[in-house]
Motif scaffolding. Structure first.
Motif, PDB file in Angstrom:
ATOM      1  N   MET A   1     -36.857 -45.387 -70.541  1.00 28.17           N
ATOM      2  CA  MET A   1     -37.367 -45.314 -68.989  1.00 28.17           C
ATOM      3  C   MET A   1     -38.854 -45.295 -69.032  1.00 28.17           C
ATOM      4  O   MET A   1     -39.477 -44.386 -69.574  1.00 28.17           O
ATOM      5  CB  MET A   1     -36.663 -44.135 -68.518  1.00 28.17           C
ATOM      6  CG  MET A   1     -36.974 -44.084 -66.836  1.00 28.17           C
ATOM      7  SD  MET A   1     -35.970 -42.966 -66.009  1.00 28.17           S
ATOM      8  CE  MET A   1     -36.535 -41.289 -66.778  1.00 28.17           C
ATOM      9  N   THR A   2     -39.360 -46.084 -68.236  1.00 27.97           N
ATOM     10  CA  THR A   2     -40.866 -46.067 -68.019  1.00 27.97           C
ATOM     11  C   THR A   2     -41.373 -45.160 -66.824  1.00 27.97           C
ATOM     12  O   THR A   2     -40.538 -44.918 -66.213  1.00 27.97           O
ATOM     13  CB  THR A   2     -41.540 -47.636 -67.912  1.00 27.97           C
ATOM     14  OG1 THR A   2     -41.106 -48.218 -66.620  1.00 27.97           O
ATOM     15  CG2 THR A   2     -40.810 -48.414 -68.902  1.00 27.97           C
ATOM     16  N   PRO A   3     -42.695 -45.168 -66.708  1.00 31.51           N
ATOM     17  CA  PRO A   3     -43.129 -44.477 -65.600  1.00 31.51           C
ATOM     18  C   PRO A   3     -42.720 -45.053 -64.114  1.00 31.51           C
ATOM     19  O   PRO A   3     -42.563 -44.267 -63.059  1.00 31.51           O
ATOM     20  CB  PRO A   3     -44.503 -44.148 -65.475  1.00 31.51           C
ATOM     21  CG  PRO A   3     -44.895 -44.329 -66.950  1.00 31.51           C
ATOM     22  CD  PRO A   3     -43.611 -45.251 -67.645  1.00 31.51           C
ATOM     23  N   PRO A  12     -35.039 -36.205 -64.128  1.00 34.37           N
ATOM     24  CA  PRO A  12     -36.385 -35.729 -64.008  1.00 34.37           C
ATOM     25  C   PRO A  12     -37.408 -36.881 -64.232  1.00 34.37           C
ATOM     26  O   PRO A  12     -37.385 -38.034 -64.863  1.00 34.37           O
ATOM     27  CB  PRO A  12     -36.535 -34.927 -65.366  1.00 34.37           C
ATOM     28  CG  PRO A  12     -35.059 -34.565 -65.764  1.00 34.37           C
ATOM     29  CD  PRO A  12     -34.308 -35.616 -65.367  1.00 34.37           C
ATOM     30  N   ASP A  13     -38.658 -36.995 -63.212  1.00 30.50           N
ATOM     31  CA  ASP A  13     -39.701 -37.693 -63.604  1.00 30.50           C
ATOM     32  C   ASP A  13     -40.538 -37.438 -64.460  1.00 30.50           C
ATOM     33  O   ASP A  13     -41.056 -36.474 -64.852  1.00 30.50           O
ATOM     34  CB  ASP A  13     -40.496 -37.497 -62.055  1.00 30.50           C
ATOM     35  CG  ASP A  13     -41.562 -38.744 -62.018  1.00 30.50           C
ATOM     36  OD1 ASP A  13     -41.831 -39.345 -63.105  1.00 30.50           O
ATOM     37  OD2 ASP A  13     -42.340 -38.655 -60.982  1.00 30.50           O
ATOM     38  N   ILE A  14     -40.504 -38.512 -65.465  1.00 33.27           N
ATOM     39  CA  ILE A  14     -41.001 -38.565 -66.861  1.00 33.27           C
ATOM     40  C   ILE A  14     -42.393 -38.389 -66.605  1.00 33.27           C
ATOM     41  O   ILE A  14     -43.169 -37.947 -67.829  1.00 33.27           O
ATOM     42  CB  ILE A  14     -40.597 -39.240 -67.763  1.00 33.27           C
ATOM     43  CG1 ILE A  14     -41.256 -40.755 -67.420  1.00 33.27           C
ATOM     44  CG2 ILE A  14     -38.960 -39.285 -67.996  1.00 33.27           C
ATOM     45  CD1 ILE A  14     -41.023 -41.851 -68.492  1.00 33.27           C
ATOM     46  N   ASP A  15     -43.158 -38.691 -65.649  1.00 32.12           N
ATOM     47  CA  ASP A  15     -44.845 -38.464 -65.449  1.00 32.12           C
ATOM     48  C   ASP A  15     -45.085 -37.244 -64.655  1.00 32.12           C
ATOM     49  O   ASP A  15     -46.219 -37.390 -64.112  1.00 32.12           O
ATOM     50  CB  ASP A  15     -45.188 -39.966 -65.015  1.00 32.12           C
ATOM     51  CG  ASP A  15     -46.638 -40.088 -65.199  1.00 32.12           C
ATOM     52  OD1 ASP A  15     -47.022 -39.502 -66.199  1.00 32.12           O
ATOM     53  OD2 ASP A  15     -47.454 -40.612 -64.352  1.00 32.12           O
ATOM     54  N   ALA A  16     -44.225 -36.537 -64.173  1.00 37.25           N
ATOM     55  CA  ALA A  16     -44.581 -35.477 -63.199  1.00 37.25           C
ATOM     56  C   ALA A  16     -45.288 -34.385 -63.967  1.00 37.25           C
ATOM     57  O   ALA A  16     -45.056 -34.350 -65.249  1.00 37.25           O
ATOM     58  CB  ALA A  16     -43.156 -35.037 -62.540  1.00 37.25           C
ATOM     59  N   PRO A  17     -45.847 -33.453 -63.269  1.00 36.41           N
ATOM     60  CA  PRO A  17     -46.490 -32.356 -63.881  1.00 36.41           C
ATOM     61  C   PRO A  17     -45.151 -31.451 -64.618  1.00 36.41           C
ATOM     62  O   PRO A  17     -44.120 -31.701 -64.217  1.00 36.41           O
ATOM     63  CB  PRO A  17     -46.965 -31.479 -63.001  1.00 36.41           C
ATOM     64  CG  PRO A  17     -47.424 -32.517 -61.900  1.00 36.41           C
ATOM     65  CD  PRO A  17     -46.185 -33.503 -61.841  1.00 36.41           C
TER      66      PRO A  17
END
Length: 495
Positions: A1-3, A12-17
């Motif tokens: 999965m990419t951003p 979960p958003d893999i580019d989130a804080p």
């Protein structure tokens, strides 16, 4: 999965804080400061409360469900205030003298807080905490007068340090063959220690696969130190029987009475037979911090290994102990491995060899050395040594007070900081007297008056007062004496 991949609430958003850091650092800072205030208030106010109290069901609950959703920090702190802080062991209280426990310090809270903020893995690699730990070990090697080339290891406590020390002793005895062939390479290995030694020696031999049968319990002299003549006879008899003596474990502050074994004589015997001399100095070894008490440990500098705790008489937060070894290269050879994923480099994070995991069992280790460094830097050895000396003076005066009491009886010489005595009354049988003294100890604890422990001295139940408490004042010990006499009279009158 990419951003750029769409996500749902369950993905979960893999580019989130970070999911685990505070969402609002300013609010978290306020809550953390409030939690620190709770901790400081606990230490400041604890002496005004009873030493210990029996636990209500709330404190004993273990059936809470595994948390699925989290709770806010203030809620967690409030729960601890309700179900934990009022019902602790009591070892930070001025009247706690049970077993041998350190008291901790207020500034130790700060040290543990900073330790958590760094979250260092001290197994190895090249980072500043490793060098701070080496500094602590260097200070200890200097304090104990160990030779150049010596080594050390920060560990959880003296029990672990004794296991490591005896493993090094076996490595030498078997010329390193034990790492390949196990105990079968040298049948009949034997270790010698005082009949008053700590149970950790037994456990170490069991864990090493030698079994408790490998341990020879040596009789003690009248002052409860190891009888060196008896030790010599035991070793000679085992040699004649074809067994393989390889180590002697001496005590600097024995567990029951605080006796100090004759280190120079044991050093000489070990030299004659080629035995390893390991010193169990769990609390007593840090008498080296006191200029007054240091001469009593003459000979410790010639030992092969020394084990002791920082969390006892130096009052560093639990748990942190130390092993010192005279032969650092032998120490490394006993534990070092050569697995590819643990090999060091000349530069980069994998630099800084040799690593601590080359000198012990653990690859994942906490930064316990920071608490030791913090204590030494803040207090200095002069103040720490004076606190230790004061406890010994208090023990001496307590022993004198017991000796002149009409209703109390001293059961062992006061060698260091431990006083063993009992309540006595004419006409009572030995079993009844033992039961009476055990009841006095339990009642002192349950009423929150004081927390001694009990032991057995020459077959008699004893009230054991081990003073490793920098908050203790003479008035606290006088209150103990008064309470012992009052409780003894109360129980006799009711019988």
């Amino acid at each position: 999965m990419t951003p750029d991949t769409p996500h749902t609430p369950d993905t979960p958003d893999i580019d989130a804080p970070s999911l685990l850091d505070p969402a609002d650092w300013a609010s978290f800072r306020e809550q953390a400061h409030a939690a620190l205030d709770v901790a400081l208030d606990h230490v400041r106010e604890r002496p005004t409360q009873g030493v210990w109290q029996e636990l209500p069901e709330l404190a004993k609950r273990t059936d809470a469900p595994l948390p699925v959703a989290g709770a806010p920090l203030p809620e967690l702190v409030a729960e601890l205030q309700e179900r934990v802080l009022p019902y602790t062991l009591g070892n930070i209280h001025p009247r706690f003298w049970g077993w041998v426990n350190g008291t901790g310090t207020a500034s130790g809270i700060v040290a543990q807080m900073l330790t958590a903020s760094i979250n260092a893995n001290m197994g190895g690699r090249d980072h500043a905490p490793i060098y701070l730990e080496r500094q602590v070990l260097g200070w200890m090697q200097s304090l104990f007068g160990l030779p150049a080339g010596s080594s050390g290891m920060i560990c959880s406590g003296t029990s672990t340090a004794t296991l490591l020390g005896l493993a090094i002793a076996r490595q030498r005895a078997t010329a390193g063959e034990v790492r390949r062939g196990g105990n079968a390479v040298m049948p009949g290995l034997r270790v010698y220690t005082s009949a008053q030694a700590h149970v950790s020696v037994d456990k170490a031999l069991e864990m090493m696969g030698l079994g408790s049968q490998a341990l020879c319990s040596v009789p003690v002299a009248a002052d409860f130190s190891m009888d060196v003549d008896a030790l010599a006879r035991c070793v000679a008899e085992d040699v004649a029987a074809g067994l393989q003596p390889f180590a002697v474990v001496s005590s600097v502050g024995s567990v029951n009475t605080g006796a100090i074994d004759d280190l120079p004589a044991i050093n000489a015997l070990c030299a004659d037979y080629g035995l390893w001399h390991h010193v169990d100095g769990a609390f007593g070894a840090l008498c080296m911090l006191s200029e007054v008490l240091r001469p009593r440990l003459a000979g410790i500098e010639a030992a092969d290994s020394i084990a002791f705790d920082f969390h006892k008489w130096m009052h560093v937060g639990y748990s942190v102990g130390c092993l010192l070894v005279a032969d650092g290269e032998l120490h490394r050879q006993t534990f070092q491995t050569s697995h590819a994923y643990l090999q060091g480099e000349r530069q980069g994070i994998a630099g800084g060899t040799p690593w601590p995991n080359d000198f012990g069992l653990e690859l994942s280790r906490g930064f316990a050395a920071l608490g030791v460094w913090f204590q030494l830097r803040e207090m200095g050895i002069e103040k720490l040594g004076r606190a230790i000396h004061r406890n010994c003076l208090q023990a001496g005066k307590l022993g004198e007070a017991v000796a002149v009491s009409e209703h109390l009886e001293l059961l062992a010489p006061v060698s260091l900081n431990i006083v063993c005595f009992r309540y006595r009354a004419a006409g009572l049988t030995a079993p009844v007297l033992d039961q009476l003294n055990r009841r006095i100890v339990v009642e002192l604890q349950c009423r929150g008056i004081a927390a001694p422990s009990f032991t057995v001295i020459n077959g008699s139940a004893a009230i054991r007062v081990a003073i490793t408490n920098h908050r203790t004042r003479w008035r606290d010990l006088q209150a103990l004496l008064d309470a012992c006499e009052a409780l003894g009279s109360e129980f006799l009158a009711a019988s």
